[in-house]
Design a protein around this motif. Structure first.
Motif, mmCIF file in Angstrom:
data_model
loop_
_atom_site.group_PDB
_atom_site.id
_atom_site.type_symbol
_atom_site.label_atom_id
_atom_site.label_comp_id
_atom_site.label_asym_id
_atom_site.label_seq_id
_atom_site.Cartn_x
_atom_site.Cartn_y
_atom_site.Cartn_z
ATOM 1 N N ALA A 139 -15.795 3.795 7.659
ATOM 2 C CA ALA A 139 -15.378 4.884 6.749
ATOM 3 C C ALA A 139 -15.572 6.228 7.613
ATOM 4 O O ALA A 139 -16.556 6.509 8.440
ATOM 5 N N MET A 140 -14.495 6.954 7.366
ATOM 6 C CA MET A 140 -14.659 8.349 8.005
ATOM 7 C C MET A 140 -14.328 9.505 6.974
ATOM 8 O O MET A 140 -13.215 9.501 6.399
ATOM 9 N N LEU A 141 -15.248 10.646 6.946
ATOM 10 C CA LEU A 141 -14.767 11.944 6.157
ATOM 11 C C LEU A 141 -13.807 12.694 7.060
ATOM 12 O O LEU A 141 -14.312 12.750 8.085
ATOM 13 N N SER A 142 -12.885 13.246 6.567
ATOM 14 C CA SER A 142 -11.829 14.120 7.136
ATOM 15 C C SER A 142 -12.018 15.409 6.143
ATOM 16 O O SER A 142 -11.217 15.078 5.270
ATOM 17 N N THR A 143 -12.518 16.359 6.748
ATOM 18 C CA THR A 143 -12.668 17.438 5.668
ATOM 19 C C THR A 143 -12.328 18.870 6.370
ATOM 20 O O THR A 143 -12.281 18.865 7.591
ATOM 21 N N SER A 212 -11.584 3.251 16.646
ATOM 22 C CA SER A 212 -12.634 2.112 16.636
ATOM 23 C C SER A 212 -13.640 2.810 17.745
ATOM 24 O O SER A 212 -14.516 2.071 17.939
ATOM 25 N N LYS A 213 -13.234 3.763 18.585
ATOM 26 C CA LYS A 213 -14.300 4.150 19.548
ATOM 27 C C LYS A 213 -15.155 5.396 18.831
ATOM 28 O O LYS A 213 -16.253 5.838 19.593
ATOM 29 N N ILE A 214 -14.803 5.926 17.787
ATOM 30 C CA ILE A 214 -15.606 6.892 17.141
ATOM 31 C C ILE A 214 -17.089 6.450 16.774
ATOM 32 O O ILE A 214 -17.284 5.401 16.186
ATOM 33 N N PRO A 215 -18.169 7.146 17.389
ATOM 34 C CA PRO A 215 -19.651 6.816 17.116
ATOM 35 C C PRO A 215 -19.897 6.655 15.426
ATOM 36 O O PRO A 215 -19.416 7.471 14.734
ATOM 37 N N SER A 216 -20.691 5.546 15.105
ATOM 38 C CA SER A 216 -21.196 5.417 13.841
ATOM 39 C C SER A 216 -22.381 6.295 13.598
ATOM 40 O O SER A 216 -23.073 6.652 14.636
ATOM 41 N N ILE A 217 -22.571 6.653 12.249
ATOM 42 C CA ILE A 217 -23.793 7.637 12.016
ATOM 43 C C ILE A 217 -24.872 6.656 12.105
ATOM 44 O O ILE A 217 -24.997 5.775 11.343
ATOM 45 N N PRO A 218 -25.954 6.911 12.805
ATOM 46 C CA PRO A 218 -27.029 5.862 12.893
ATOM 47 C C PRO A 218 -28.100 5.855 11.567
ATOM 48 O O PRO A 218 -29.188 6.585 11.907
#
Ligand code: FAD
Length: 236
Positions: A139-143, A212-218
């Motif tokens: 999931a991604m927030l776009s704000t 698919s290449k956006i880093p996940s938040i660790p």
């Protein structure tokens, strides 16, 4: 991929509307399947109440989370909640498109989380965070913001955007439900300058082409915490 966009802005011609439209256009052209929940257009009900259940387990005292658990077991959520839950199960990737309002999401989107991210559906006592029921999806927030980027730095007036502002959404809602949050896309102060807006649309397009290449938040898995919900010493 199956991509679900949850979009919360009252004005279709807004910059948020432009970002949502761009996402639909680009992702569809890239061959993805795209569904949009346009919450204002749907007149999505934001208030969590007893009408969210077709049958109450306890008519005399509304304990909302318990009724959610019961509805999840009996498949008796109201149709608008069921529809959103089915979209979530269909999705591989969920984008939340919204303006930052009071350091958070607009009320209509908060209501969507309250009602759709139900106990028994996205979480249970033993299924939360890395074992939440939406595991396997990103999931991604776009704000967009009103304040400038400098205000959202660690010593800025509004506080660090990642640690103080978006944490309660990324960690407290998305990750809690098992989703894997990736780094957010943020358009700072889009109402000020046409050049900035053009640049943000280009940057967002590039981002959409590389989802698919956006880093996940660790974030830490639950196994890194002890029985008192404290991060174990070795992970600090
Ligand atoms: C209740 C409330 C609370 C708020 N709380 C906060 C807060 O806590 N923190 C904070 O930082 N801000 C806050 N704000 C400000 C808010 O975040 C910004 O107003 C919002 O993010 C701006 O995005 P928008 O989509 O609404 O912009 P809009 O004002 O709709 O759009 C900006 C400009 O983009 C133009 N535009 C639209 N489409 C395109 C296109 N395709 N190409 C180029 N230009 C286009 C529009 O015509 C407009 O001129 C708050 C606002 C409200 C109403």
């Amino acid at each position: 991929m199956n991509i679900l966009i949850i979009y919360a802005h009252p004005e279709p011609k807004s910059f948020n509307g432009a970002l949502k439209d761009l996402a639909v256009l680009e992702l569809t052209a890239l061959g993805h399947q795209v569904k949009v929940s346009d919450l204002y257009a749907m007149n999505f009900k934001a208030l969590a109440d007893r009408n969210d259940f077709q049958l109450l387990e306890n008519e005399n005292f509304l304990k909302y989370a318990l009724e959610q658990k019961h509805a999840a077991k009996t498949n008796l959520f109201s149709p608008d909640i069921k529809e959103e839950q089915e979209k979530l199960l269909w999705a591989d990737f969920v984008i939340f498109q919204f303006p930052l309002w009071w350091y958070s999401v607009p009320a209509i989107l908060k209501g969507w989380f309250d009602r759709v991210f139900a106990s028994g559906f996205v979480y249970s006592r033993d299924n939360r965070y890395d074992t939440g029921r939406l595991k396997g999806r990103k999931a991604m927030l776009s704000t967009t913001t009103g304040s400038p980027i400098q205000a959202y730095t660690p010593f800025g007036m509004d506080g660090d955007i990642h640690e103080k502002i978006l944490y309660h959404i990324n960690h407290g809602m998305l990750y809690f439900a098992g989703l894997e949050p990736v780094e957010p896309f943020i358009a700072w102060t889009p109402s000020h300058n046409e050049e900035d807006r053009k640049r943000y649309l280009e940057e967002y397009k590039t981002r959409l082409h590389n989802l698919s290449k956006i880093p996940s938040i660790p974030y830490h898995p639950t196994s890194h915490y002890d029985e008192h919900h404290q991060l174990k010493m070795e992970y600090r």
